[in-house]
Design a protein around this motif. Structure first.
Motif, mmCIF file in Angstrom:
data_model
loop_
_atom_site.group_PDB
_atom_site.id
_atom_site.type_symbol
_atom_site.label_atom_id
_atom_site.label_comp_id
_atom_site.label_asym_id
_atom_site.label_seq_id
_atom_site.Cartn_x
_atom_site.Cartn_y
_atom_site.Cartn_z
ATOM 1 N N THR A 75 -2.929 -13.989 0.902
ATOM 2 C CA THR A 75 -4.069 -14.835 1.268
ATOM 3 C C THR A 75 -5.142 -14.030 1.996
ATOM 4 O OG1 THR A 75 -2.907 -15.488 3.274
ATOM 5 C CG2 THR A 75 -2.714 -16.956 1.373
ATOM 6 N N ASP A 76 -4.771 -12.910 2.598
ATOM 7 C CA ASP A 76 -5.730 -12.090 3.332
ATOM 8 C C ASP A 76 -5.604 -10.630 2.887
ATOM 9 O OD1 ASP A 76 -7.497 -10.917 5.076
ATOM 10 O OD2 ASP A 76 -6.570 -11.738 6.890
ATOM 11 N N LEU A 77 -6.208 -10.324 1.758
ATOM 12 C CA LEU A 77 -6.134 -8.984 1.180
ATOM 13 C C LEU A 77 -6.828 -7.951 2.064
ATOM 14 C CD1 LEU A 77 -5.021 -7.502 -1.289
ATOM 15 C CD2 LEU A 77 -7.118 -8.073 -2.511
ATOM 16 N N ASP A 78 -7.922 -8.337 2.715
ATOM 17 C CA ASP A 78 -8.639 -7.393 3.588
ATOM 18 C C ASP A 78 -7.759 -6.903 4.734
ATOM 19 O OD1 ASP A 78 -10.986 -7.449 2.099
ATOM 20 O OD2 ASP A 78 -11.803 -9.132 3.228
ATOM 21 N N THR A 79 -7.021 -7.805 5.362
ATOM 22 C CA THR A 79 -6.147 -7.415 6.469
ATOM 23 C C THR A 79 -5.021 -6.516 5.967
ATOM 24 O OG1 THR A 79 -6.678 -9.405 7.724
ATOM 25 C CG2 THR A 79 -4.621 -8.289 8.289
ATOM 26 N N LEU A 80 -4.472 -6.826 4.788
ATOM 27 C CA LEU A 80 -3.424 -5.982 4.219
ATOM 28 C C LEU A 80 -3.936 -4.550 4.032
ATOM 29 C CD1 LEU A 80 -0.707 -6.551 1.783
ATOM 30 C CD2 LEU A 80 -2.453 -4.963 1.004
ATOM 31 N N LYS A 81 -5.158 -4.416 3.529
ATOM 32 C CA LYS A 81 -5.748 -3.091 3.320
ATOM 33 C C LYS A 81 -5.904 -2.354 4.653
ATOM 34 C CE LYS A 81 -8.339 -4.590 -0.769
ATOM 35 N NZ LYS A 81 -7.888 -3.696 -1.805
ATOM 36 N N LEU A 82 -6.476 -3.018 5.630
ATOM 37 C CA LEU A 82 -6.688 -2.392 6.930
ATOM 38 C C LEU A 82 -5.362 -2.044 7.604
ATOM 39 C CD1 LEU A 82 -9.667 -4.582 8.205
ATOM 40 C CD2 LEU A 82 -9.763 -2.213 7.388
ATOM 41 N N ASP A 83 -4.376 -2.931 7.491
ATOM 42 C CA ASP A 83 -3.050 -2.667 8.072
ATOM 43 C C ASP A 83 -2.367 -1.454 7.435
ATOM 44 O OD1 ASP A 83 -3.363 -4.808 9.778
ATOM 45 O OD2 ASP A 83 -1.992 -6.135 8.686
ATOM 46 N N ASN A 84 -2.766 -1.116 6.215
ATOM 47 C CA ASN A 84 -2.197 0.033 5.509
ATOM 48 C C ASN A 84 -3.089 1.269 5.588
ATOM 49 O OD1 ASN A 84 0.473 -0.560 3.991
ATOM 50 N ND2 ASN A 84 -0.728 -2.450 3.855
ATOM 51 N N GLY A 85 -4.068 1.248 6.495
ATOM 52 C CA GLY A 85 -4.885 2.425 6.751
ATOM 53 C C GLY A 85 -6.035 2.637 5.787
ATOM 54 N N ILE A 86 -6.397 1.617 5.007
ATOM 55 C CA ILE A 86 -7.486 1.760 4.041
ATOM 56 C C ILE A 86 -8.759 1.216 4.683
ATOM 57 C CG2 ILE A 86 -8.283 1.241 1.717
ATOM 58 C CD1 ILE A 86 -5.273 0.617 1.061
ATOM 59 N N LYS A 154 -6.025 10.349 4.377
ATOM 60 C CA LYS A 154 -5.152 11.011 5.342
ATOM 61 C C LYS A 154 -4.822 10.083 6.509
ATOM 62 C CE LYS A 154 -7.018 15.560 4.269
ATOM 63 N NZ LYS A 154 -7.590 16.776 4.862
ATOM 64 N N ALA A 155 -3.700 10.359 7.142
ATOM 65 C CA ALA A 155 -3.216 9.523 8.248
ATOM 66 C C ALA A 155 -4.204 9.452 9.403
ATOM 67 C CB ALA A 155 -1.865 10.038 8.736
ATOM 68 N N ASP A 156 -5.033 10.482 9.580
ATOM 69 C CA ASP A 156 -5.994 10.466 10.686
ATOM 70 C C ASP A 156 -7.264 9.688 10.357
ATOM 71 O OD1 ASP A 156 -7.432 12.139 8.977
ATOM 72 O OD2 ASP A 156 -7.379 13.893 10.306
ATOM 73 N N GLY A 157 -7.323 9.053 9.181
ATOM 74 C CA GLY A 157 -8.484 8.251 8.792
ATOM 75 C C GLY A 157 -9.511 9.009 7.975
ATOM 76 N N SER A 158 -9.333 10.298 7.827
ATOM 77 C CA SER A 158 -10.282 11.088 7.035
ATOM 78 C C SER A 158 -9.873 11.082 5.565
ATOM 79 C CB SER A 158 -10.347 12.526 7.566
ATOM 80 O OG SER A 158 -9.118 13.188 7.342
ATOM 81 N N SER A 159 -10.708 11.696 4.750
ATOM 82 C CA SER A 159 -10.407 11.810 3.330
ATOM 83 C C SER A 159 -10.980 13.113 2.799
ATOM 84 C CB SER A 159 -11.003 10.638 2.550
ATOM 85 O OG SER A 159 -12.414 10.732 2.519
ATOM 86 N N GLU A 160 -10.503 13.488 1.625
ATOM 87 C CA GLU A 160 -11.073 14.622 0.899
ATOM 88 C C GLU A 160 -10.889 14.349 -0.574
ATOM 89 O OE1 GLU A 160 -7.671 18.011 0.611
ATOM 90 O OE2 GLU A 160 -8.462 17.674 2.634
#
Length: 172
Positions: A75-86, A154-160
């Motif tokens: 029901t709350d896809l946005d929270t699922l994404k944020l909870d998984n670091g996206i 990446k776990a620290d919130g960055s990406s490449e």
């Protein structure tokens, strides 16, 4: 006697097909506990809207490559994404999560997921294709194609950049 065995074999095959058909893409969460992937089978829990056609097309793409999927409609896809670091800037329409906890956000090609899973980089959360690039798996529109990048989260919130997809053929 041979025809009796042939008929029994046909019935057995038909039962396997009928019983297996209902299990290939379930709408109910799997009973298996999260943990390492079993040998050979890579299962992706796909979290999406129940009405999203491009998500269904992406699921068909990864299943054609041998992945197994289980669909979920939170029901709350946005929270699922944020909870998984996206983070919001990496989000797309669906989120797939492997049983060993890696996330695959959006229209990531199955080939690239396999490449990632073969040797996950240290401190990686997973991969993302932000937005919905035209021509990416599940977003096919005639012969149109926009090149895009697959990002390593990446776990620290960055990406490449993990992969650059410049042609439709690079996706397969």
């Amino acid at each position: 006697m041979k025809s009796l065995f042939r008929n029994a074999a046909r019935v057995a095959i038909a039962l396997v097909v009928v019983l297996g058909a209902g299990c290939s893409k379930g709408e109910v969460a799997s009973a298996a506990a999260p943990g390492p992937q079993t040998a050979g089978a890579v299962i992706l829990d796909v979290h999406k809207s129940p009405t999203c056609g491009c998500c269904e097309s992406w699921i068909e793409h990864v299943e054609a490559d041998g992945f197994e999927t289980v669909s979920h409609h939170p029901t709350d896809l946005d929270t699922l994404k944020l909870d998984n670091g996206i983070a919001r800037n990496y989000q797309s329409c669906h989120t797939a999560i492997s049983r060993d906890g890696y996330v695959f956000e959006g229209h990531v090609p199955a080939r690239v997921i396999r490449q990632f899973l073969a040797a996950p980089p240290k401190d990686a959360l997973g991969l993302a294709v932000p937005g919905m690039p035209i021509g990416s798996p599940g977003m096919e529109m005639d012969n149109r194609f926009s090149s895009y990048q697959v990002l390593l989260l990446k776990a620290d919130g960055s990406s490449e950049v993990f992969a650059e997809i410049k042609t439709p053929q690079q996706q397969y």
